[in-house]
Design an enzyme around this catalytic site. Structure first.
Site, PDB file in Angstrom:
ATOM      1  N   GLN A  15      25.700  68.924  34.227  1.00 41.83           N
ATOM      2  CA  GLN A  15      26.704  69.884  33.727  1.00 41.83           C
ATOM      3  C   GLN A  15      27.617  70.424  34.817  1.00 41.83           C
ATOM      4  O   GLN A  15      28.828  70.438  34.670  1.00 41.83           O
ATOM      5  CB  GLN A  15      25.951  71.098  33.187  1.00 41.83           C
ATOM      6  CG  GLN A  15      25.516  71.091  31.787  1.00 41.83           C
ATOM      7  CD  GLN A  15      25.571  72.551  31.327  1.00 41.83           C
ATOM      8  OE1 GLN A  15      26.555  72.974  30.744  1.00 41.83           O
ATOM      9  NE2 GLN A  15      24.522  73.305  31.650  1.00 41.83           N
ATOM     10  N   ASN A 105      11.361  70.616  43.089  1.00 41.00           N
ATOM     11  CA  ASN A 105      12.680  70.516  43.709  1.00 41.00           C
ATOM     12  C   ASN A 105      12.594  70.456  45.229  1.00 41.00           C
ATOM     13  O   ASN A 105      13.460  69.868  45.875  1.00 41.00           O
ATOM     14  CB  ASN A 105      13.568  71.653  43.213  1.00 41.00           C
ATOM     15  CG  ASN A 105      14.083  71.342  41.820  1.00 41.00           C
ATOM     16  OD1 ASN A 105      14.407  70.200  41.522  1.00 41.00           O
ATOM     17  ND2 ASN A 105      14.117  72.332  40.959  1.00 41.00           N
ATOM     18  N   GLN A 112      16.388  64.563  50.683  1.00 40.46           N
ATOM     19  CA  GLN A 112      17.835  64.586  50.920  1.00 40.46           C
ATOM     20  C   GLN A 112      18.169  65.108  52.320  1.00 40.46           C
ATOM     21  O   GLN A 112      19.137  64.654  52.941  1.00 40.46           O
ATOM     22  CB  GLN A 112      18.531  65.392  49.818  1.00 40.46           C
ATOM     23  CG  GLN A 112      18.397  64.648  48.475  1.00 40.46           C
ATOM     24  CD  GLN A 112      19.135  65.286  47.327  1.00 40.46           C
ATOM     25  OE1 GLN A 112      19.669  66.385  47.453  1.00 40.46           O
ATOM     26  NE2 GLN A 112      19.158  64.609  46.183  1.00 40.46           N
ATOM     27  N   VAL A 129      23.106  74.017  45.863  1.00 41.04           N
ATOM     28  CA  VAL A 129      23.403  74.715  44.608  1.00 41.04           C
ATOM     29  C   VAL A 129      22.186  74.654  43.685  1.00 41.04           C
ATOM     30  O   VAL A 129      21.830  75.635  43.023  1.00 41.04           O
ATOM     31  CB  VAL A 129      24.637  74.081  43.919  1.00 41.04           C
ATOM     32  CG1 VAL A 129      24.939  74.756  42.589  1.00 41.04           C
ATOM     33  CG2 VAL A 129      25.854  74.151  44.835  1.00 41.04           C
ATOM     34  N   GLY A 130      21.544  73.484  43.638  1.00 44.16           N
ATOM     35  CA  GLY A 130      20.347  73.310  42.805  1.00 44.16           C
ATOM     36  C   GLY A 130      19.305  74.357  43.159  1.00 44.16           C
ATOM     37  O   GLY A 130      19.097  74.672  44.327  1.00 44.16           O
ATOM     38  N   ASN A 131      18.673  74.881  42.138  1.00 49.50           N
ATOM     39  CA  ASN A 131      17.735  75.997  42.356  1.00 49.50           C
ATOM     40  C   ASN A 131      16.315  75.557  42.655  1.00 49.50           C
ATOM     41  O   ASN A 131      15.915  74.498  42.212  1.00 49.50           O
ATOM     42  CB  ASN A 131      17.737  76.892  41.110  1.00 49.50           C
ATOM     43  CG  ASN A 131      18.910  77.855  41.161  1.00 49.50           C
ATOM     44  OD1 ASN A 131      19.187  78.437  42.196  1.00 49.50           O
ATOM     45  ND2 ASN A 131      19.604  77.991  40.040  1.00 49.50           N
ATOM     46  N   ASP A 159      27.400  84.731  42.341  1.00 49.06           N
ATOM     47  CA  ASP A 159      26.940  86.124  42.210  1.00 49.06           C
ATOM     48  C   ASP A 159      27.988  87.089  42.764  1.00 49.06           C
ATOM     49  O   ASP A 159      28.228  88.158  42.201  1.00 49.06           O
ATOM     50  CB  ASP A 159      25.609  86.281  42.955  1.00 49.06           C
ATOM     51  CG  ASP A 159      24.631  85.194  42.548  1.00 49.06           C
ATOM     52  OD1 ASP A 159      24.264  85.155  41.375  1.00 49.06           O
ATOM     53  OD2 ASP A 159      24.285  84.348  43.397  1.00 49.06           O
ATOM     54  N   HIS A 187      19.511  83.906  45.759  1.00 51.30           N
ATOM     55  CA  HIS A 187      20.173  83.654  44.466  1.00 51.30           C
ATOM     56  C   HIS A 187      19.090  83.676  43.391  1.00 51.30           C
ATOM     57  O   HIS A 187      18.519  82.655  43.024  1.00 51.30           O
ATOM     58  CB  HIS A 187      20.890  82.303  44.476  1.00 51.30           C
ATOM     59  CG  HIS A 187      21.356  81.909  43.094  1.00 51.30           C
ATOM     60  ND1 HIS A 187      22.338  82.582  42.414  1.00 51.30           N
ATOM     61  CD2 HIS A 187      20.937  80.930  42.250  1.00 51.30           C
ATOM     62  CE1 HIS A 187      22.521  82.041  41.228  1.00 51.30           C
ATOM     63  NE2 HIS A 187      21.673  81.038  41.102  1.00 51.30           N
TER      64      HIS A 187
HETATM   65  P1  NAI Z   1      21.802  69.563  34.737  1.00 55.40           P
HETATM   66  O1  NAI Z   1      20.364  69.426  34.333  1.00 55.40           O
HETATM   67  O2  NAI Z   1      22.880  69.471  33.718  1.00 55.40           O
HETATM   68  O3  NAI Z   1      22.135  68.472  35.858  1.00 55.40           O
HETATM   69  C1  NAI Z   1      21.295  68.191  36.926  1.00 55.40           C
HETATM   70  C2  NAI Z   1      21.571  66.778  37.368  1.00 55.40           C
HETATM   71  O4  NAI Z   1      20.815  66.533  38.543  1.00 55.40           O
HETATM   72  C3  NAI Z   1      21.170  65.742  36.320  1.00 55.40           C
HETATM   73  O5  NAI Z   1      22.214  64.800  36.155  1.00 55.40           O
HETATM   74  C4  NAI Z   1      19.948  65.108  36.962  1.00 55.40           C
HETATM   75  O6  NAI Z   1      19.776  63.752  36.580  1.00 55.40           O
HETATM   76  C5  NAI Z   1      20.285  65.244  38.438  1.00 55.40           C
HETATM   77  N1  NAI Z   1      19.154  65.087  39.340  1.00 55.40           N
HETATM   78  C6  NAI Z   1      17.858  65.436  39.152  1.00 55.40           C
HETATM   79  N2  NAI Z   1      17.123  65.065  40.201  1.00 55.40           N
HETATM   80  C7  NAI Z   1      17.968  64.491  41.089  1.00 55.40           C
HETATM   81  C8  NAI Z   1      17.789  63.887  42.356  1.00 55.40           C
HETATM   82  N3  NAI Z   1      16.589  63.793  42.932  1.00 55.40           N
HETATM   83  N4  NAI Z   1      18.885  63.392  42.985  1.00 55.40           N
HETATM   84  C9  NAI Z   1      20.098  63.451  42.405  1.00 55.40           C
HETATM   85  N5  NAI Z   1      20.318  63.985  41.195  1.00 55.40           N
HETATM   86  C10 NAI Z   1      19.270  64.511  40.545  1.00 55.40           C
HETATM   87  O7  NAI Z   1      21.891  70.956  35.523  1.00 55.40           O
HETATM   88  P2  NAI Z   1      23.199  71.783  35.928  1.00 55.40           P
HETATM   89  O8  NAI Z   1      23.503  72.771  34.873  1.00 55.40           O
HETATM   90  O9  NAI Z   1      24.253  70.847  36.366  1.00 55.40           O
HETATM   91  O10 NAI Z   1      22.639  72.609  37.180  1.00 55.40           O
HETATM   92  C11 NAI Z   1      22.317  71.940  38.389  1.00 55.40           C
HETATM   93  C12 NAI Z   1      21.534  72.868  39.290  1.00 55.40           C
HETATM   94  O11 NAI Z   1      22.371  73.925  39.741  1.00 55.40           O
HETATM   95  C13 NAI Z   1      20.333  73.543  38.621  1.00 55.40           C
HETATM   96  O12 NAI Z   1      19.260  73.573  39.540  1.00 55.40           O
HETATM   97  C14 NAI Z   1      20.835  74.940  38.362  1.00 55.40           C
HETATM   98  O13 NAI Z   1      19.768  75.864  38.286  1.00 55.40           O
HETATM   99  C15 NAI Z   1      21.693  75.144  39.583  1.00 55.40           C
HETATM  100  N6  NAI Z   1      22.673  76.217  39.484  1.00 55.40           N
HETATM  101  C16 NAI Z   1      22.817  77.029  40.564  1.00 55.40           C
HETATM  102  C17 NAI Z   1      23.741  78.051  40.574  1.00 55.40           C
HETATM  103  C18 NAI Z   1      23.898  78.927  41.778  1.00 55.40           C
HETATM  104  O14 NAI Z   1      24.627  79.928  41.652  1.00 55.40           O
HETATM  105  N7  NAI Z   1      23.313  78.660  42.942  1.00 55.40           N
HETATM  106  C19 NAI Z   1      24.576  78.295  39.396  1.00 55.40           C
HETATM  107  C20 NAI Z   1      24.385  77.351  38.312  1.00 55.40           C
HETATM  108  C21 NAI Z   1      23.470  76.333  38.379  1.00 55.40           C
END
Ligand code: NAI
Length: 326
Positions: A15, A105, A112, A129-131, A159, A187
């Site tokens: 997303q 994670n 990575q 960015v990933g949590n 935030d 975060h």
């Molecule tokens: P999503 O589930 O739509 O997309 C995550 C993508 O990462 C998927 O395409 C998945 O196949 C891929 N993925 C999973 N494992 C992987 C790996 N080992 N290597 C490469 N790709 C991998 O999630 P979304 O909504 O895109 O969110 C992504 C992350 O960002 C989440 O962890 C979310 O919590 C985090 N996030 C952090 C924010 C912040 O402010 N720091 C704000 C919004 C989201």
């Protein structure tokens, strides 16, 4: 025209990735004079979706987009990367404890970090960015011993932007009239949005909003904003997250305004008494492609209590993943 730079984006089929890639390719992140090559990474089952995203990017005929690669291997996606946007992560599944999520994670960010260490540009700029973003940044950084710690950051800009919007709504001003706001810490729901040093159109924010509103409404609203959006939208905040990634990277690379700072999670050097060796959100100024933590802000008792609580959460997270920190 400048030479193209390589931007690696993990989780490109997700997303946030879907909102982010078009902004990067259109020049919102690095400027309208900077060509880019996008190096997309996702997991094997998402490669078909990734192909579709790449086709859409092509269809935009972006003048700045000079190439797209797709891969399910970090060493390929990070090859010579000048920027690495680590968005991909596993979502929290049913019945999963926070510790399970951290573990799942953490392994991704360990691998990575090693890949970045092996193949990325020596000046790569990384945003996690990933949590859990802060602790993921720590894991990646510690597994990349040949890269400068200054190459690594985590995102708390969303935030920061959320706090700006809440304060602007309350005071009836424009977000651009607010300066000197800080988000401290992790975060997560312990983060601390601090208006102690904020000026709204040159006037102290503390003189314009009352303390009860700050403590009982503003701080919880910013801390809970992600959950509030999931409840309303049925999905997490992807569009605003993508825009904040752009803000974070643009300011890091092109510089923050002379009269302001932004919130970035960076490796603590002990500033403000925060333990060294955790990625903690600080007020930062950027110039010449480097960030510096703003020094010398006075911290009152109210702030200190909240800064310590979010620091403690980061120390606890670090303990959980200590086996992955060389
Ligand atoms: P999503 O589930 O739509 O997309 C995550 C993508 O990462 C998927 O395409 C998945 O196949 C891929 N993925 C999973 N494992 C992987 C790996 N080992 N290597 C490469 N790709 C991998 O999630 P979304 O909504 O895109 O969110 C992504 C992350 O960002 C989440 O962890 C979310 O919590 C985090 N996030 C952090 C924010 C912040 O402010 N720091 C704000 C919004 C989201």
């Amino acid at each position: 025209m400048k030479a193209p730079v390589r931007v690696a984006v993990t989780g490109s089929a997700g997303q946030v990735g879907y909102s982010l890639l078009f902004l990067i390719a259109s020049g919102e992140m690095l400027g309208k004079d900077q060509p880019v090559i996008l190096q997309l990474l996702d997991i094997t089952p998402s490669l078909d979706a990734l192909k579709g995203v790449a086709m859409e990017l092509e269809d935009c005929a972006f003048p700045l987009l000079k190439g797209i690669t797709r891969s399910d291997k970090a060493e390929q996606a990070f090859q010579d990367a000048d920027y690495a946007l680590l968005v991909g992560a596993k979502p929290r599944g049913p019945g999963m404890e926070r510790k399970d999520l951290l573990d799942a994670n953490a392994a991704i960010f360990q691998a990575q970090g090693k890949a970045l260490n092996a193949v990325a540009s020596r000046n790569v700029r990384v945003i996690a960015v990933g949590n859990p973003a802060n602790t993921n940044a720590l894991i990646a950084q510690r597994n990349a011993p040949d890269l400068e710690p200054h190459c690594f950051t985590a995102m708390t800009r969303l935030d920061h932007n959320r706090a700006l919007a809440q304060l602007a709504n309350r005071t009836g001003c424009d977000t651009t009239q607010i300066h000197g706001l800080t988000v401290w810490g992790n975060h997560s729901s312990t983060l601390y949005p601090d208006v102690s040093h904020a000026l709204i159109d040159g006037k102290a924010a503390h003189d314009l909003v009352d303390r009860a509103w700050l403590a009982n409404e503003f701080i919880p609203a910013v801390q809970q904003r992600g959950a509030t959006i999931i409840k309303a939208r049925g999905q997490s905040s992807a569009g605003s997250a993508a825009c904040s990634v752009i803000d974070h990277m643009r300011d890091w690379v092109l510089g923050t305004p002379a009269d302001d700072w932004v919130s970035m999670s960076v490796l603590s050097d002990g500033s403000y008494g925060i333990a060294e060796g955790v990625f903690y959100s600080f007020p930062c100024r950027c110039s010449n492609g480097r960030y510096e933590i703003v020094q010398g802000l006075e911290i009152d008792e109210f702030s200190r209590e909240r800064m310590t609580a979010t620091e403690q959460e980061l120390l606890d997270e670090r303990d959980v993943v200590s086996h992955l920190l060389p």
